[in-house]
Scaffold this active site. Structure first.
Site, PDB file in Angstrom:
ATOM      1  N   ASP A   1      -9.318  -3.137  -7.248  1.00  0.00           N
ATOM      2  CA  ASP A   1      -8.532  -2.105  -6.487  1.00  0.00           C
ATOM      3  C   ASP A   1      -9.314  -0.847  -6.751  1.00  0.00           C
ATOM      4  O   ASP A   1      -9.056  -0.302  -7.732  1.00  0.00           O
ATOM      5  CB  ASP A   1      -7.131  -2.094  -6.449  1.00  0.00           C
ATOM      6  CG  ASP A   1      -6.558  -1.123  -5.100  1.00  0.00           C
ATOM      7  OD1 ASP A   1      -7.091  -0.354  -4.900  1.00  0.00           O
ATOM      8  OD2 ASP A   1      -5.301  -1.387  -5.107  1.00  0.00           O
TER       9      ASP A   1
ATOM     10  N   HIS B   1      -7.570  -4.037  -3.358  1.00  0.00           N
ATOM     11  CA  HIS B   1      -6.739  -3.409  -2.427  1.00  0.00           C
ATOM     12  C   HIS B   1      -6.461  -4.279  -1.347  1.00  0.00           C
ATOM     13  O   HIS B   1      -7.207  -4.713  -0.691  1.00  0.00           O
ATOM     14  CB  HIS B   1      -7.035  -2.145  -2.279  1.00  0.00           C
ATOM     15  CG  HIS B   1      -5.788  -1.249  -1.656  1.00  0.00           C
ATOM     16  ND1 HIS B   1      -4.851  -0.887  -2.610  1.00  0.00           N
ATOM     17  CD2 HIS B   1      -5.414  -1.002  -0.535  1.00  0.00           C
ATOM     18  CE1 HIS B   1      -3.859  -0.009  -1.989  1.00  0.00           C
ATOM     19  NE2 HIS B   1      -4.275  -0.198  -0.659  1.00  0.00           N
TER      20      HIS B   1
ATOM     21  N   CYS C   1       0.859  -1.023  -0.115  1.00  0.00           N
ATOM     22  CA  CYS C   1      -0.086  -0.083  -0.007  1.00  0.00           C
ATOM     23  C   CYS C   1       0.903   1.277   0.000  1.00  0.00           C
ATOM     24  O   CYS C   1       1.594   1.449  -0.892  1.00  0.00           O
ATOM     25  CB  CYS C   1      -1.018  -0.010   1.205  1.00  0.00           C
ATOM     26  SG  CYS C   1      -2.090   1.203   1.153  1.00  0.00           S
TER      27      CYS C   1
END
Length: 287
Positions: free
Chosen positions: A223, A255, A166
């Site tokens: 995502d 995600h 991330c």
């Protein structure tokens, strides 16, 4: 201003800062609780694992380090946190690497800006802490972590890799442009483009033709934080640059698909991505 200039400016000003985080928090960050029962727990037996202090330009950064208890020197992997800091998930990732014969180290890269472990909302974490972390500081701290690993005698910096998740995924791309020592990087769903400012002056899309080390990007097709368009542009930029770096897309993955402690976890893509990461490191000398 180029990267060297930003780092010089950072080193010139860090003495005026104080470290907010001097030790790692226990367990999981408040914002990700309750933690899923499916989370992976890596047995630390046979490992040397725990908190260490990384000397930096302006003090010491807390970090988590894991490696085999015997042998070495080991290939070094820098593990870069999500926005939630070096909490239990990141520490377990370090132990997973240690089980495979690596020295893995995860420095707390928000140490000067704030403790995110006690904040309950992701938006609050970003606004109060993460948005105030300069890229130049992060590059310098990762260099310091690598230096520390080499100085212990148990880390082989000729076999230096980096991976991140991330927020840390974006950092992997940046570090691959920054570090001449890096052999390879693996970025898990890190932002590829976005709004720039004085603290975050560039994104991976700006660096595709300047990467010093090959990066494997592992991204999710479902995502909602990272657009298909940005992935398409990054792939095109890498091709134009003749870069060996590439992006692999898991079509149905959201995600955070590697984050086994959250509902976003997808076992198939997570395990396949882990295998691809290890193969990538092996291919480029981080093993």
């Amino acid at each position: 201003m180029n990267e060297n200039g930003m780092n010089r400016r950072f080193r010139a000003t860090v003495t005026r800062r104080e470290f907010v985080v001097t030790a790692l928090a226990a367990g999981f960050a408040l914002a990700v609780r309750p933690v899923s029962a499916q989370r992976i727990r890596t047995d630390p037996s046979g490992l040397q694992a725990g908190e260490v202090k990384i000397p930096a330009a302006d003090g010491e950064i807390p970090a988590y380090r894991a490696m085999p208890r015997e042998g070495g020197p080991f290939p070094v992997v820098l593990v870069v946190q999500e926005i939630f800091g070096v909490h239990e998930y990141i520490r377990d990732v370090c132990r997973r690497f240690a089980r495979l014969g690596y020295l893995a180290v995860a420095p707390e890269l928000y140490a000067r800006q704030g403790d995110v472990s006690t904040l309950a909302d992701s938006r609050e974490i970003f606004s109060k802490v993460v948005s105030k972390v300069p890229d130049a500081q992060v590059m310098s701290d990762l260099d310091a972590a690598a230096d520390w690993a080499g100085s212990t005698g148990t880390g082989d910096l000729e076999r230096l890799g980096i991976t991140g998740f991330c927020w840390g995924g974006r950092i992997v791309w940046l570090y691959a442009e920054h570090s001449p020592r890096l052999k390879a990087g693996v970025a898990w769903y890190g932002r590829l483009d976005g709004d720039t400012n004085a603290l975050t002056p560039r994104y991976p899309i700006h660096l595709a033709d300047r990467l010093r080390a090959p990066v494997l990007g592992l991204y999710g097709g479902a995502d909602t934080n990272i657009s298909h368009e940005s992935i398409k542009k990054m792939r095109a930029a890498l091709r134009k640059a003749g870069s060996p770096s590439k992006i692999f897309l898991y079509v149905d993955a959201p995600h955070g698909f590697h984050a086994d402690y959250r509902p976003s976890y997808r076992k198939g893509p997570a395990e396949d991505g882990w295998r691809r990461m290890l193969d990538w490191f092996k291919k480029y000398g981080v093993s």
